[in-house]
Design a protein around this motif. Structure first.
Motif, PDB file in Angstrom:
ATOM      1  N   GLY A  85       0.827  -1.206   0.000  1.00 13.90           N
ATOM      2  CA  GLY A  85       0.000   0.000   0.000  1.00 13.90           C
ATOM      3  C   GLY A  85       0.859   1.252   0.000  1.00 13.90           C
ATOM      4  O   GLY A  85       1.840   1.342   0.750  1.00 13.90           O
ATOM      5  N   ALA A  86       0.486   2.195  -0.815  1.00 13.97           N
ATOM      6  CA  ALA A  86       1.277   3.425  -0.942  1.00 13.97           C
ATOM      7  C   ALA A  86       1.322   4.228   0.345  1.00 13.97           C
ATOM      8  O   ALA A  86       2.262   4.999   0.574  1.00 13.97           O
ATOM      9  N   GLU A  87       0.330   4.081   1.211  1.00 14.26           N
ATOM     10  CA  GLU A  87       0.260   4.864   2.448  1.00 14.26           C
ATOM     11  C   GLU A  87       0.916   4.164   3.634  1.00 14.26           C
ATOM     12  O   GLU A  87       0.980   4.728   4.728  1.00 14.26           O
ATOM     13  N   MET A  88       1.391   2.939   3.420  1.00 17.60           N
ATOM     14  CA  MET A  88       1.884   2.150   4.547  1.00 17.60           C
ATOM     15  C   MET A  88       3.360   2.405   4.818  1.00 17.60           C
ATOM     16  O   MET A  88       4.183   2.372   3.898  1.00 17.60           O
ATOM     17  N   PRO A  89       3.719   2.655   6.082  1.00 16.85           N
ATOM     18  CA  PRO A  89       5.132   2.834   6.428  1.00 16.85           C
ATOM     19  C   PRO A  89       5.849   1.498   6.526  1.00 16.85           C
ATOM     20  O   PRO A  89       5.227   0.436   6.535  1.00 16.85           O
ATOM     21  N   VAL A  90       7.156   1.557   6.624  1.00 19.73           N
ATOM     22  CA  VAL A  90       7.977   0.367   6.850  1.00 19.73           C
ATOM     23  C   VAL A  90       8.254   0.278   8.345  1.00 19.73           C
ATOM     24  O   VAL A  90       8.660   1.264   8.970  1.00 19.73           O
ATOM     25  N   GLU A  91       8.019  -0.892   8.911  1.00 17.78           N
ATOM     26  CA  GLU A  91       8.233  -1.081  10.346  1.00 17.78           C
ATOM     27  C   GLU A  91       9.598  -1.705  10.587  1.00 17.78           C
ATOM     28  O   GLU A  91       9.928  -2.745  10.006  1.00 17.78           O
ATOM     29  N   VAL A  92      10.373  -1.100  11.437  1.00 18.01           N
ATOM     30  CA  VAL A  92      11.697  -1.611  11.792  1.00 18.01           C
ATOM     31  C   VAL A  92      11.695  -1.894  13.291  1.00 18.01           C
ATOM     32  O   VAL A  92      11.511  -0.982  14.107  1.00 18.01           O
TER      33      VAL A  92
END
Length: 411
Positions: A85-92
């Motif tokens: 999804g374009a609105e989804m961040p990457v979780e680290v």
């Protein structure tokens, strides 16, 4: 059956009295944990703006984004989760040190997760699994909940038999199959206990029985042995990974990063980065090629610079093992293994299904909902069962008192 019924009744009653309090705690906390993954992710991303900063903006290459992470903090993550999804961040994720949500376009930190929501679910989980016991006492707490769960299974199975009316007439069946209005006291408790018990019996039996593979290593091994397979070897790290129920059934002991972004492995703390610029490749292309309808992909961070990359690609909600696969790539980007659910051995398939039957997640959202409902029903069953037992005890004491009084008068 007439001769067996008293034995089943007293087995049912004693099991309920002995394990009732613990079962009530597990049932109530089970209700609280019903939508843990969805609620945690919602709380984490509430108010987070991670969409394209400008029209037509392109996401950073994963290698570039992770290089920013390493340069910023100087420490390697334990797990990285990409969501479609374009609105989804990457979780680290950084193990016990928390997590960061990054803009996939700039690498900027846009959120750090909801500490309050995670604390609520952490406390509920501690009570559910260990009765809130800490450190060395955890093993004791787990044993108590495990054996109480076994007693609960006995309650469910014997209750299914005891529910059967002595006289099979519609009037008798209706009295224990449907709720009746205007009842109070013992009659109300009896009606509620029977109605909720019979309507929730089958799903509740599945939820309770599947919990044994989480509580007891021998039960997990029995799953493999039942289909003619040798149980996988167990190690201290492997036990932690197996309890987390990974899609491949292999225990890694590290956080695996499910589709909801909850940490499911052990937290190892700060580790040195395998390489200044990690090679993780174009994860978006990898996921799209292998599973076009993917929802999340996680990478358990490699411990060495030349270690292979193990991705978990998920097109479900995080707890549906049939919708999850594992892809292993060499550091040159060459696929070495691809393990969808149907490629696993029968034992691993059954074991993973049972793990997520306990939470209902094996059937997705509606399975979770059903598991939550029967957990709520189990809470009512415990309360009404204990009240019925208490009334039986008080009635017995009154009868004993009258007999003693009669004996005294006669003397």
């Amino acid at each position: 059956m007439r001769a067996l019924r008293p034995l089943l009744f007293w087995t049912h009653l004693v099991s309920g009295v002995v394990a009732g309090a613990v079962v009530l705690i597990m049932s109530v906390t089970g209700v609280l944990l019903t939508y843990q993954k969805q609620m945690t992710l919602w709380a984490d991303l509430r108010g987070v703006e991670a969409g394209p900063p400008t029209p037509g903006a392109v996401r950073l290459a994963p290698d570039s984004l992770l290089a920013i992470v390493l340069a910023r903090g100087g420490k390697a993550p334990t797990t990285v989760v990409w969501r479609n999804g374009a609105e989804m961040p990457v979780e680290v994720q950084f193990g016990r040190e928390g997590r960061q949500y990054l803009s996939a376009y700039t690498g900027e930190v846009v959120g750090t997760g909801s500490v309050a929501m995670r604390k609520v679910f952490s406390v509920a989980t501690e009570w559910h699994r260990y009765l809130a016991m800490k450190d060395d006492d955890r093993a004791t707490g787990k044993a108590i909940t495990g054996w109480s769960n076994m007693a609960f299974l006995v309650l469910v199975l014997t209750g299914m038999i005891l529910w059967w009316p002595r006289k099979l007439t519609w009037s008798a069946v209706r009295s224990v199959l449907l709720f009746r209005r205007g009842l109070t006291g013992k009659a109300r408790d009896f009606n509620w206990h029977n109605v909720i018990g019979i309507w929730s019996a089958v799903p509740l039996a599945l939820v309770v029985a599947s919990a044994t593979v989480i509580s007891f290593p021998w039960a997990s091994d029995l799953v493999y042995q039942a289909v003619g397979e040798a149980p996988p070897p167990r190690s201290p790290e492997g036990a932690a990974g197996a309890a987390a129920g990974t899609a491949t059934g292999t225990a890694t002991g590290t956080a695996t990063g499910t589709a909801t972004g909850t940490a499911t492995g052990t937290a190892t703390g700060t580790r040195p980065a395998p390489a200044p610029t990690p090679l993780v490749g174009d994860v978006y292309a990898v996921a799209a090629e292998r599973m076009p309808d993917w929802r999340a992909m996680s990478l358990a961070w490699p411990k060495a610079a030349d270690a292979p990359l193990v991705y978990t690609i998920d097109r479900g909600m995080g707890g549906e093992p049939t919708k999850r696969a594992t892809l292993t790539l060499s550091r040159r980007g060459e696929p070495t293994t691809w393990q969808p659910f149907d490629s696993l051995t029968t034992g691993r398939q059954v074991r993973n299904i049972m793990r997520f039957t306990h939470t209902g997640e094996v059937l997705g959202f509606w399975g979770q909902t059903l598991a939550g409902i029967v957990s709520l029903g189990a809470s009512v069953l415990v309360v009404t069962g204990l009240l019925l037992s208490l009334r039986r005890l008080l009635a017995w004491r009154r009868r004993a008192a009258r007999v003693d009084a009669s004996a005294t008068v006669s003397a």
